[in-house]
Motif scaffolding. Sequence first.
Motif, PDB file in Angstrom:
ATOM      1  N   LEU A  61      -2.575  11.656  -1.650  1.00  0.00           N
ATOM      2  CA  LEU A  61      -3.332  12.754  -1.061  1.00  0.00           C
ATOM      3  C   LEU A  61      -4.812  12.682  -1.411  1.00  0.00           C
ATOM      4  O   LEU A  61      -5.635  13.294  -0.735  1.00  0.00           O
ATOM      5  N   PHE A  62      -5.127  11.947  -2.472  1.00  0.00           N
ATOM      6  CA  PHE A  62      -6.521  11.846  -2.895  1.00  0.00           C
ATOM      7  C   PHE A  62      -6.731  10.540  -3.642  1.00  0.00           C
ATOM      8  O   PHE A  62      -5.769   9.860  -4.023  1.00  0.00           O
ATOM      9  N   HIS A  63      -7.990  10.198  -3.853  1.00  0.00           N
ATOM     10  CA  HIS A  63      -8.360   8.928  -4.475  1.00  0.00           C
ATOM     11  C   HIS A  63      -7.876   8.872  -5.923  1.00  0.00           C
ATOM     12  O   HIS A  63      -7.958   9.851  -6.666  1.00  0.00           O
ATOM     13  N   ASN A  64      -7.358   7.713  -6.326  1.00  0.00           N
ATOM     14  CA  ASN A  64      -6.884   7.459  -7.695  1.00  0.00           C
ATOM     15  C   ASN A  64      -5.728   8.379  -8.109  1.00  0.00           C
ATOM     16  O   ASN A  64      -5.585   8.707  -9.289  1.00  0.00           O
ATOM     17  N   GLN A  65      -4.927   8.784  -7.154  1.00  0.00           N
ATOM     18  CA  GLN A  65      -3.762   9.611  -7.463  1.00  0.00           C
ATOM     19  C   GLN A  65      -2.778   8.841  -8.324  1.00  0.00           C
ATOM     20  O   GLN A  65      -2.447   7.694  -8.044  1.00  0.00           O
ATOM     21  N   GLN A  66      -2.281   9.487  -9.391  1.00  0.00           N
ATOM     22  CA  GLN A  66      -1.367   8.832 -10.319  1.00  0.00           C
ATOM     23  C   GLN A  66       0.076   9.304 -10.174  1.00  0.00           C
ATOM     24  O   GLN A  66       1.000   8.570 -10.505  1.00  0.00           O
ATOM     25  N   TRP A  67       0.268  10.528  -9.719  1.00  0.00           N
ATOM     26  CA  TRP A  67       1.587  11.143  -9.755  1.00  0.00           C
ATOM     27  C   TRP A  67       2.125  11.390  -8.348  1.00  0.00           C
ATOM     28  O   TRP A  67       1.366  11.494  -7.388  1.00  0.00           O
ATOM     29  N   ASN A  68       3.451  11.535  -8.277  1.00  0.00           N
ATOM     30  CA  ASN A  68       4.150  11.649  -6.996  1.00  0.00           C
ATOM     31  C   ASN A  68       4.176  13.106  -6.509  1.00  0.00           C
ATOM     32  O   ASN A  68       5.225  13.760  -6.455  1.00  0.00           O
ATOM     33  N   TRP A  69       3.026  13.604  -6.097  1.00  0.00           N
ATOM     34  CA  TRP A  69       2.916  14.981  -5.631  1.00  0.00           C
ATOM     35  C   TRP A  69       3.742  15.230  -4.367  1.00  0.00           C
ATOM     36  O   TRP A  69       4.448  16.234  -4.259  1.00  0.00           O
ATOM     37  N   VAL A  70       3.641  14.331  -3.420  1.00  0.00           N
ATOM     38  CA  VAL A  70       4.339  14.518  -2.148  1.00  0.00           C
ATOM     39  C   VAL A  70       5.849  14.471  -2.356  1.00  0.00           C
ATOM     40  O   VAL A  70       6.590  15.292  -1.808  1.00  0.00           O
ATOM     41  N   GLY A  71       6.318  13.512  -3.140  1.00  0.00           N
ATOM     42  CA  GLY A  71       7.748  13.397  -3.398  1.00  0.00           C
ATOM     43  C   GLY A  71       8.312  14.646  -4.039  1.00  0.00           C
ATOM     44  O   GLY A  71       9.385  15.145  -3.641  1.00  0.00           O
ATOM     45  N   LYS A  72       7.614  15.184  -5.024  1.00  0.00           N
ATOM     46  CA  LYS A  72       8.077  16.393  -5.705  1.00  0.00           C
ATOM     47  C   LYS A  72       8.029  17.607  -4.791  1.00  0.00           C
ATOM     48  O   LYS A  72       8.915  18.475  -4.829  1.00  0.00           O
ATOM     49  N   ALA A  73       6.985  17.679  -3.949  1.00  0.00           N
ATOM     50  CA  ALA A  73       6.888  18.796  -3.002  1.00  0.00           C
ATOM     51  C   ALA A  73       8.042  18.762  -2.000  1.00  0.00           C
ATOM     52  O   ALA A  73       8.649  19.795  -1.692  1.00  0.00           O
ATOM     53  N   VAL A  74       8.359  17.574  -1.493  1.00  0.00           N
ATOM     54  CA  VAL A  74       9.468  17.427  -0.545  1.00  0.00           C
ATOM     55  C   VAL A  74      10.796  17.738  -1.232  1.00  0.00           C
ATOM     56  O   VAL A  74      11.715  18.301  -0.619  1.00  0.00           O
ATOM     57  N   GLU A  75      10.903  17.383  -2.502  1.00  0.00           N
ATOM     58  CA  GLU A  75      12.096  17.713  -3.287  1.00  0.00           C
ATOM     59  C   GLU A  75      12.305  19.232  -3.318  1.00  0.00           C
ATOM     60  O   GLU A  75      13.425  19.722  -3.171  1.00  0.00           O
ATOM     61  N   CYS A  76      11.220  19.976  -3.501  1.00  0.00           N
ATOM     62  CA  CYS A  76      11.298  21.440  -3.489  1.00  0.00           C
ATOM     63  C   CYS A  76      11.744  21.952  -2.126  1.00  0.00           C
ATOM     64  O   CYS A  76      12.603  22.836  -2.028  1.00  0.00           O
ATOM     65  N   VAL A  77      11.154  21.402  -1.062  1.00  0.00           N
ATOM     66  CA  VAL A  77      11.489  21.825   0.297  1.00  0.00           C
ATOM     67  C   VAL A  77      12.959  21.558   0.595  1.00  0.00           C
ATOM     68  O   VAL A  77      13.659  22.402   1.181  1.00  0.00           O
ATOM     69  N   LEU A  78      13.452  20.385   0.198  1.00  0.00           N
ATOM     70  CA  LEU A  78      14.857  20.038   0.401  1.00  0.00           C
ATOM     71  C   LEU A  78      15.773  21.063  -0.260  1.00  0.00           C
ATOM     72  O   LEU A  78      16.740  21.542   0.359  1.00  0.00           O
ATOM     73  N   ALA A  79      15.481  21.401  -1.505  1.00  0.00           N
ATOM     74  CA  ALA A  79      16.308  22.366  -2.226  1.00  0.00           C
ATOM     75  C   ALA A  79      16.275  23.735  -1.559  1.00  0.00           C
ATOM     76  O   ALA A  79      17.326  24.381  -1.384  1.00  0.00           O
ATOM     77  N   LEU A  80      15.101  24.188  -1.167  1.00  0.00           N
ATOM     78  CA  LEU A  80      14.976  25.507  -0.548  1.00  0.00           C
ATOM     79  C   LEU A  80      15.668  25.569   0.811  1.00  0.00           C
ATOM     80  O   LEU A  80      16.269  26.586   1.166  1.00  0.00           O
ATOM     81  N   LEU A  81      15.600  24.481   1.567  1.00  0.00           N
ATOM     82  CA  LEU A  81      16.299  24.430   2.858  1.00  0.00           C
ATOM     83  C   LEU A  81      17.804  24.548   2.663  1.00  0.00           C
ATOM     84  O   LEU A  81      18.496  25.225   3.441  1.00  0.00           O
ATOM     85  N   LEU A  82      18.326  23.894   1.634  1.00  0.00           N
ATOM     86  CA  LEU A  82      19.760  23.949   1.370  1.00  0.00           C
ATOM     87  C   LEU A  82      20.207  25.351   0.970  1.00  0.00           C
ATOM     88  O   LEU A  82      21.347  25.750   1.238  1.00  0.00           O
ATOM     89  N   VAL A  83      19.306  26.088   0.335  1.00  0.00           N
ATOM     90  CA  VAL A  83      19.649  27.451  -0.081  1.00  0.00           C
ATOM     91  C   VAL A  83      19.544  28.432   1.083  1.00  0.00           C
ATOM     92  O   VAL A  83      20.444  29.240   1.319  1.00  0.00           O
ATOM     93  N   PHE A  84      18.441  28.351   1.827  1.00  0.00           N
ATOM     94  CA  PHE A  84      18.166  29.366   2.844  1.00  0.00           C
ATOM     95  C   PHE A  84      18.692  29.020   4.235  1.00  0.00           C
ATOM     96  O   PHE A  84      18.847  29.913   5.083  1.00  0.00           O
ATOM     97  N   LYS A  85      18.968  27.732   4.498  1.00  0.00           N
ATOM     98  CA  LYS A  85      19.349  27.328   5.845  1.00  0.00           C
ATOM     99  C   LYS A  85      20.742  26.691   5.929  1.00  0.00           C
ATOM    100  O   LYS A  85      21.121  26.179   6.971  1.00  0.00           O
ATOM    101  N   SER A  86      21.477  26.688   4.834  1.00  0.00           N
ATOM    102  CA  SER A  86      22.820  26.114   4.868  1.00  0.00           C
ATOM    103  C   SER A  86      23.841  27.169   4.464  1.00  0.00           C
ATOM    104  O   SER A  86      23.504  28.130   3.778  1.00  0.00           O
ATOM    105  N   PRO A  87      25.109  27.003   4.858  1.00  0.00           N
ATOM    106  CA  PRO A  87      26.149  27.973   4.514  1.00  0.00           C
ATOM    107  C   PRO A  87      26.802  27.709   3.152  1.00  0.00           C
ATOM    108  O   PRO A  87      27.720  28.434   2.770  1.00  0.00           O
ATOM    109  N   TRP A  88      26.343  26.689   2.435  1.00  0.00           N
ATOM    110  CA  TRP A  88      27.062  26.251   1.247  1.00  0.00           C
ATOM    111  C   TRP A  88      26.596  26.914  -0.042  1.00  0.00           C
ATOM    112  O   TRP A  88      27.326  26.944  -1.022  1.00  0.00           O
ATOM    113  N   LEU A  89      25.375  27.417  -0.072  1.00  0.00           N
ATOM    114  CA  LEU A  89      24.833  28.010  -1.286  1.00  0.00           C
ATOM    115  C   LEU A  89      24.118  29.302  -0.950  1.00  0.00           C
ATOM    116  O   LEU A  89      23.672  29.496   0.182  1.00  0.00           O
ATOM    117  N   ASN A  90      23.979  30.162  -1.963  1.00  0.00           N
ATOM    118  CA  ASN A  90      23.178  31.363  -1.759  1.00  0.00           C
ATOM    119  C   ASN A  90      22.207  31.540  -2.923  1.00  0.00           C
ATOM    120  O   ASN A  90      22.265  30.805  -3.914  1.00  0.00           O
TER     121      ASN A  90
END
Length: 242
Positions: A61-90
């Motif tokens: 996302l920016f010059h000299n980035q060292q850490w996986n910001w995008v990967g971690k952000a997508v990880e959060c989105v994946l978890a939230l989608l499973l909670v709010f948009k799936s019938p398996w968890l609440n």
Amino acid sequence: MRSLTPENIFILAIARCALLLPLFIISWSKKAEVNIKYVCLFFGVVLIDQLLLHFLASVTLFHNQQWNWVGKAVECVLALLLVFKSPWLNIKEVGLTFQVKDKKMVFGIIGVILFITFATQYFQNTAKPYPDAETLLFQFTMPGIAEELVFRGVLLGLLNKVYTAKINIFGVPLGWAALITSVLFGVVHAFNFYSNSIDFNLGYFFSSFLMGLIFVFIKEKSQSLVPSIICHNLYNAVIVFF
């Protein structure tokens, strides 16, 4: 961090899942067989999470980035989608609430854990370079939020539906779900596969496994992910500083 080829990323994700199979074999029961769909969902989430995390590691996302910001952000989105948009968890099963039970005990435990971590790091007398701003910001935020949502939220929630038999440890019911997710937490931090080598850091596995168990205990005791997220991020910050 060593880069992985696409082939290695697939192999690594599958291998990390395969390392859990002995625990599932040992713990299998008729009750687990009835809820096998949640076991399949568990492995599906692990595979998708690991693939996304590693494939997105090279996105900057920016010059000299060292850490996986995008990967971690997508990880959060994946978890939230499973909670709010799936019938398996609440929300309750995952712990997405600011209502924390047994606050004094929970935050007392967090204080003890952080003090022990600080003392251990301090008396090791190992000189570390002062962390840069990106490292501080990342460690204070992303690992705790993303990993707690996935490991102590979604994955623990799925396995709690499979393994209902638990033992009471200091007032907290824990069972195979706590053990398996903590082993996985150790595996994803300690096990790596490269083109010509397999890397398994036993010390890193046990430390990550132990912290995984502690985070599970805090989450189940408080019935909320908030304390485990706070503990996780502060623990990472202490490790970075000292």
